[in-house]
Design an enzyme around this catalytic site. Structure first.
Site: not given
Lengths: 410, 101
Positions: A199, B98-101
């Site tokens: 990510t 925003t891509g979650c982590i």
């Protein structure tokens, strides 16, 4: 007598129970832990089972062994949580527990039924998960029999528990098949819904390079629409179709079903939680620890360790009618096992992506960040002892809770 | 149409800097630049995305969209080919998800 009720006796529930026994006056407070499973799983160990590094039995212990004696442990599933009435109904004997404070630590689990065809004829024949004890064990039996072909490693959707685990699986598969002398007969494909290997940009670049070096093909922006067990193909919504001989998938991760049943969760049954205080957004006497919360931190044991200090302090302050000022910063640290007795290490927070440099590990020495080293590998294997003998016994682990820039290179 | 876009500030990836400056006319122009002609079905997704952003400060995930509107995943990919999450956020004037982590 007041009741502090903890739902879930895994990593978060166990550490919290130790803390509350120490901090609360047990003449005044009764602490109850409810869990439906009497076995405590060392989940980071599941990754090693398919490669024969750990045996399945290396990852299990009785839950009760690690819970403090002053805690009442109840073995039962949970039927319903009614936070407006401060009570929880268990399935065993329909027992109703009324609480003063509730801590939710029910974790996350895979939901393979969310993907069409995943539970078809190939499930646990040549389609496996490694996020459950059963899945990792079944794959551990399959792997030595695999003589070559196309291995597709696949992530369904984010967020997932331990977002580096599928990467580690890819690296270990490369090493494992090389060691068996059949790497030239195995094609490794990594299909992810993310635009890259990870990510965060700096880590994605480093890990992307590792993929190239190890001959692992990256299939980015892959959103699965269907798995066809008859044809052995996995398809995406944008029309890609990947054939596989062995599919190792990370199904959708969701919170406990009781969270959804009780109307306490978001679309994935995670509980909306304040990311700094760890208090429920809706119910002031409910705190949410570990994977069960919807906070944008990694779902991992180390994160639970780092968030515990703030959570416990906030719970105690709230009980005393004081303002909560302890803040969890989203700190996470992950070893990334990369095969050949090496591992990489990443350390990051809500605000800071993983960077290269050194992590000053007390008593062990500086460990390489965002790069491979042998010491990191021993750190990863050593973590099992730290988990059982320190973390799960409520003994303080020498890893400061707050994220620090010490040793990192911008 | 390009006249409208010349008055709007975008980041390096083509996402609007100020979501409050968004109008349906700007949405149509951004969509056109991405090769999409907006229909009522697109607007279902865009209105939901805007409402989610107003409530939470973030763009919705694919799962949020398909669970809370009558647009299914397959249709979502037809409406916003390639990356529906990113593309819908872009047309709705929101920041890059925003891509979650």
């Amino acid at each position: 007598m007041k009741t502090f009720l903890i739902l879930g006796g895994g990593t978060a529930g166990t550490i919290l129970a130790h803390n509350m026994v120490k901090k609360l006056d047990t003449e005044q407070w009764k602490i109850i832990v409810v869990d439906r499973d009497k076995t405590h799983y060392y989940q980071p160990g599941f990754l090693f089972i398919p490669f024969g590094i750990y045996k399945p039995e290396d990852t299990i212990q009785p839950k009760q062994k690690y819970l403090p004696r002053k805690v009442e442990f109840v073995l039962s599933d949970i039927e319903l949580i009614e936070p407006d009435k401060n009570r929880v109904t268990l399935t065993e004997g329909k027992r109703v527990i009324t609480y003063d404070y509730l801590a939710i630590a029910t974790g996350t689990d895979i939901r393979p039924s969310e993907v069409e065809g995943l539970l078809g004829a190939g499930w646990r024949k040549n389609v496996f998960d490694f996020y459950t004890f059963e899945g990792a064990s079944a794959l551990g039996e399959f792997m030595p029999k695999f003589e070559g072909g196309r291995l597709v490693i696949h992530i369904t959707e984010m967020p997932i528990k331990c977002p580096v685990a599928p990467l580690e699986f890819a690296f270990l598969a490369d090493w494992y098949f090389t060691k068996r002398g059949i790497r030239n007969k195995v094609e490794i494909v990594y299909a992810t819904p993310l635009p890259g290997a990870f990510t965060k940009p700096r880590a994605a670049a480093v890990l992307g390079d590792m993929f190239k070096k190890k001959g692992i093909h990256l299939e980015p922006d892959f959103n699965v629409s269907e798995i066809d067990s008859g044809k052995n193909t996995i398809s995406s919504y944008d029309g890609r179709e990947l054939p596989y001989d062995l599919l190792v998938t990370v199904p959708t991760n969701m919170g406990a079903e009781v969270i959804g049943r009780s109307g306490m969760g978001d679309d994935l049954d995670f509980v909306p939680t304040n990311k700094h205080t760890l208090q429920s957004n809706k119910w002031p006497n409910v705190f949410v620890l570990g994977d069960a919360a919807n906070i944008p931190a990694s779902k991992a044991g180390a994160v639970i360790h780092f968030q515990m200090e703030a959570a416990v302090e906030n719970i105690l302050h709230h009980m005393a009618g004081k303002e909560m000022h302890a803040e969890f910063d989203g700190h996470a640290i992950c070893f990334i096992e990369s095969g050949y007795n090496k591992a990489a290490l990443i350390d990051f927070s809500y605000d800071q992506e993983p960077l290269p440099g050194k992590y000053p590990f007390p008593g062990i020495g500086p460990m390489t960040l965002l790069g491979e080293s042998v010491l990191n590998h021993w750190g990863k294997l050593g973590f099992r002892y730290m988990y059982w003998d320190l973390m799960m016994r409520g003994i303080n682990v020498p890893m400061p809770a707050k994220f620090s820039m010490t040793g990192k290179i911008k | 149409m390009s006249d409208i876009l010349s008055t709007v500030a975008f980041d390096a990836d083509g996402f609007m800097v100020d979501a409050n400056a968004w109008t349906p006319e700007i949405a149509a122009a951004i969509a056109a630049r991405e090769g999409i002609t907006l229909t009522d079905r697109h607007m279902v997704v865009i209105n939901y995305a805007r409402a989610t952003w107003k409530a939470t400060g973030d763009a919705p995930t694919l799962r949020n969209i398909t669970k809370n509107t009558d647009v299914g995943t397959k249709e979502l990919y037809e409406l916003f080919p390639g990356g529906p999450g990113k593309l819908a956020a872009k047309v709705a004037g929101l920041k890059k998800p925003t891509g979650c982590i």
